[in-house]
Design an enzyme around this catalytic site. Structure first.
Site, PDB file in Angstrom:
ATOM      1  CG  HIS A  92      -3.728  -0.705  -2.250  1.00 17.76           C
ATOM      2  ND1 HIS A  92      -4.116   0.600  -2.087  1.00 17.76           N
ATOM      3  CD2 HIS A  92      -3.542  -1.189  -1.002  1.00 17.76           C
ATOM      4  CE1 HIS A  92      -4.149   0.892  -0.789  1.00 17.76           C
ATOM      5  NE2 HIS A  92      -3.790  -0.187  -0.111  1.00 17.76           N
ATOM      6  CG  ASN A 151      -3.808   4.567   1.732  1.00 14.93           C
ATOM      7  OD1 ASN A 151      -4.966   4.747   2.119  1.00 14.93           O
ATOM      8  ND2 ASN A 151      -3.220   3.393   1.748  1.00 14.93           N
ATOM      9  CD  GLU A 171      -5.614   3.016  -4.553  1.00 11.53           C
ATOM     10  OE1 GLU A 171      -4.732   2.558  -3.832  1.00 11.53           O
ATOM     11  OE2 GLU A 171      -5.829   4.249  -4.644  1.00 11.53           O
ATOM     12  CB  SER A 199      -0.900   0.008   1.237  1.00 11.99           C
ATOM     13  OG  SER A 199      -0.109  -0.110   2.389  1.00 11.99           O
TER      14      SER A 199
END
Ligand code: T1G
Length: 709
Positions: free
Chosen positions: A432, A482, A444, A411
């Site tokens: 991800h 993120n 993702e 990540s």
């Protein structure tokens, strides 16, 4: 589509006029379809040789309802409610024959007919509420006249489809299969005559005490569970009109409520999101001609929380998974967690006991890496450290068959550096998953500078097989989701230093519609995760000594969040309810003093929202400039599915369009100035935000331009 294109064919045989819908891919009831339906009806009614009318479909689906892509244009006649009312008032029996699903206006079309026949293995629904509106072509008035008030309310307020087997009052005959459907039609329709017209509107309804109680129960439920949405309450009002008004007035009431819904930010947001979800699969990295690699078997390396959750996705889809751990004990633990997850779903009635065993049987445990040599897709989910992942990829490269797709679930790490240790960087990709990996729908799909088009396309398609919503992104720290979360968390932490309390900051964000605020989220995820990430990025944040210092102090005291019973908040044993702790404010005060930061009483809710949310949007704009995300609507999909961003706000970039590009820039610049040196560090608007404001252009318009570029 040319005007002359026949989208609703017309054929008369043995006195039966058959209208066949054929508007690929889903028989959307576009202007042309409505026009041809109306023309066919007039022709059939005026043809003395016609004794009955059938409306059916040449496609697998009966109809997906009104053409949503027309919503942004001015409504054009013939309007769907008028066409359906004409069908219901026809002097000859009209039979809807469903070879497949009917949604929205498609089901309303069937409800306006006098009879309905369907294949038994079929489902129908009125999902308009998911678009921020309500059934606007008689559905709220006709469905309750055929099904119970509870069924009508449940279908219209939740938008959830129902099997036709549960709708006996709605369907007159159910066929075992398509051939049987055809037989029923030919046997049944011929028996009908002009006296068999049966307008649904003639079924009368009354609001008795029991029905009143059902409405009150739904009203309470919607107020509690659907905060922020507008349409659900209007759905209840519309259905209530079927029980309190004559049919014609009920239709009028439905139209009023429908128009009230159409003109809301929620409807704009939810209709935007309907297309955003689908646009996420349309990327320029591949096209219809790009080959894909078959993924018939998968291996997951690492049976921890993420690895186990990832493996479950494939087992759920019936794809065999080899689950690899170095130690048998870790493998046993991972498998027992998976089994517990399945047994919990079984107890909740989501899956059967047979499903549990069937899915567990899909999992082949292994402690030897040679077990992955035949897998079509290998997903690494080991400890989040570059060297550890590189070592695993070296082994994968040595063991996996040629043509296998090598994926990492990292990540935060640079996947280019992971791909670089293999002899086949074009086969390496990021997948991800979001925790819990077997629950969260967002995936993702992270392409490196070398990932080949066929690997990307294969993974985007695989994602749908395991019921994920894939969004293609590029490599940068935190990829898209993120990375945007970082300024959001940074500003929350800074505002804590400046004198706002955690519970106030969280409340402003939950009032906006997020499922939880930044501090509650940090405690749930574990403050130590952010702490270690900051440790690994000291360089990038060295210029800001105030960066998340309170959180760092808390972690150093062992207050890592819910799992420790204390983080920013305190938690009683077994409870997830955050309890404010004045000690955290003392830490904030001490750190602010040490850093020379003046604490303020005048922090407004608006400042909290802007500094947390607009900086998140600003980072999204930066990501678009860098080409890490393909389009603004992809970012919206990531935030709604990955972070619980309220769908009635459409996602962060659509929300920015609702506030307007000029306001977005003005507010960022206002707080950049107000926050002095800190503001110049972190609150600078991105070039794209400035450009869009200067051109008074929304992210939506920008996306349209880019797609035509
Ligand atoms: N209008 C326009 N386009 C539609 C559409 C619709 N109703 N439904 C689907 N499409 C497009 C979609 O954008 C995609 O296009 C392609 O068809 C395949 O769709 C008066 C006002 C039916 C369950 O809310 O839920 O009726 O991306 O990928 O996975 O009361 O489509 O290929 O270019 O989703 O097999 C109410 C919406 C409308 C149903 C099929 N109806 N559609 O799922 O295919 S409002 C709905 C769906 C209304 C009346 C009111 C799903 C599906 P592209 P897809 P799928």
């Amino acid at each position: 589509m040319t005007e002359s294109q026949v989208l609703v064919s017309y054929r008369v045989e043995n006195g039966i006029a058959t209208f066949t819908l054929n508007n690929a891919p889903v028989n959307a009831l576009s202007l042309a379809v409505r026009t041809q339906l109306q023309e066919n009806l007039e022709q059939a009614v005026n043809d003395a040789s016609v004794t009955a009318i059938v409306i059916t479909s040449a496609l697998p689906m009966f109809s997906a309802g009104a053409d949503i892509s027309e919503f942004s244009d001015a409504p054009q006649s013939p309007m769907l409610p008028d066409v359906l009312n004409a069908i219901e008032q026809a002097p000859k029996p009209v039979v809807a024959v469903l070879p497949g699903p009917a949604f929205g206006g498609g089901l309303e079309l069937a409800l306006a007919c006098h009879y309905r026949i369907s294949v038994a293995d079929n489902k129908v629904g009125l999902p308009e509420v998911n678009l921020g509106i309500l059934p606007g072509a008689g559905g709220t008035q006709r469905l309750p006249r055929l099904a119970s008030a509870v069924t009508a309310l449940e279908m219209i307020v939740t938008g959830k489809p129902r099997p036709v087997l549960e709708l006996k009052g709605v369907f007159d005959k159910l066929a075992d299969n398509q051939q049987h459907l055809a037989d029923i039609v030919s046997d049944y329709i011929g028996t009908l005559s002009a006296s068999d017209v049966r307008p649904t509107c003639e079924n009368s309804l009354s609001m008795d005490q029991q029905t009143q109680a059902v409405f009150e129960q739904y009203q309470t439920g919607v107020e509690k569970k659907m905060k922020g949405f507008f349409a659900p309450a209007q759905c209840i009002e519309a259905v209530k009109a079927a029980f309190t008004l004559p049919f014609a007035q009920g239709l009028k009431r439905e139209q009023e409520l429908f128009m009230a819904c159409m003109d809301t930010p929620q409807a704009r947001a939810q209709q935007h999101f309907f297309f955003a979800e689908r646009a996420a699969s349309h990327v320029s990295d591949f096209d219809k001609t790009t080959e894909t690699r078959a993924i018939k078997s998968v291996a997951v390396i690492g049976a921890g929380t993420m690895g186990g959750g990832i493996a479950m996705n494939f087992a759920n889809a019936g794809i065999p998974v080899t689950l690899v751990e170095r130690e048998q004990s870790a493998l046993d633990k991972g498998l027992s967690v998976i089994r517990k997850n399945y047994e919990s779903s079984m107890r909740k009635g989501r899956i059967s006991e047979g499903d549990v065993e069937q899915r567990m049987a899909m999992l082949s445990p292994a402690t030897d890496m040679s077990a992955i040599n035949d897998a079509d897709l290998v997903i690494e989910a080991v400890f989040e450290k570059l060297e550890v992942k590189q070592a695993v990829f070296e082994q994968m490269d040595a063991v996996c068959k040629r043509g296998a797709i090598l994926a990492t679930n990292t990540s935060t790490l640079d996947i280019n550096q992971i791909a670089a240790v293999t002899s086949r960087p074009s086969d390496v990709i990021g997948l991800h998953f979001f925790s819990p990996a077997n629950v969260m729908k967002l995936l993702e799909v992270v392409k490196t500078s070398d990932t080949s088009a066929d690997v990307i396309k294969s993974c985007m398609q695989m994602a749908k097989r395991i019921k994920k919503v894939p969004v293609l992104v590029g490599v940068c720290f935190g990829f898209v989701g993120n990375r945007m979360l970082e300024p959001y968390a940074r500003e929350a932490n800074r505002l804590l230093l400046e004198g706002a309390t955690p519970e106030r900051i969280d409340r402003v964000i939950t009032d906006f519609g997020m499922p939880m605020g930044p501090f509650t989220m940090g405690d749930m995820a574990g403050l130590d995760i952010g702490y270690f990430v900051r440790q690994s990025r000291q360089q990038a944040i060295a210029h800001d000594p105030s960066y998340a210092v309170v959180s760092d102090r808390l972690v150093e005291q062992g207050r890592v969040g819910l799992k420790a019973g204390k983080g920013v908040y305190l938690y009683e044993e077994g409870s997830r309810v955050p309890i404010p702790d004045p000690a955290v404010l003392d830490i904030a005060r001490e750190e602010a003093q040490r850093l020379g930061i003046a604490q303020r009483e005048d922090i407004s809710d608006e400042e909290i929202l802007v500094r947390c949310l607009y900086t998140l949007i600003n980072e999204g704009a930066q990501i678009l400039e860098e080409g890490i995300a393909d389009k603004p609507s992809d970012i919206d999909v990531i935030y709604v599915y990955g972070y619980g961003f309220p769908v009635y706000r459409g996602g962060p970039m659509h929300y920015a369009d609702e506030i307007g590009p000029a306001t977005l820039l003005e507010r960022l610049e206002h707080y950049q100035k107000a926050c002095g040196e800190y503001g110049s560090m972190w609150l600078t608007a991105s070039d794209l935000v400035k450009k869009l404001a200067a051109e008074n252009k929304t992210f939506g318009a920008y996306q349209k331009e880019q797609s035509h570029a």
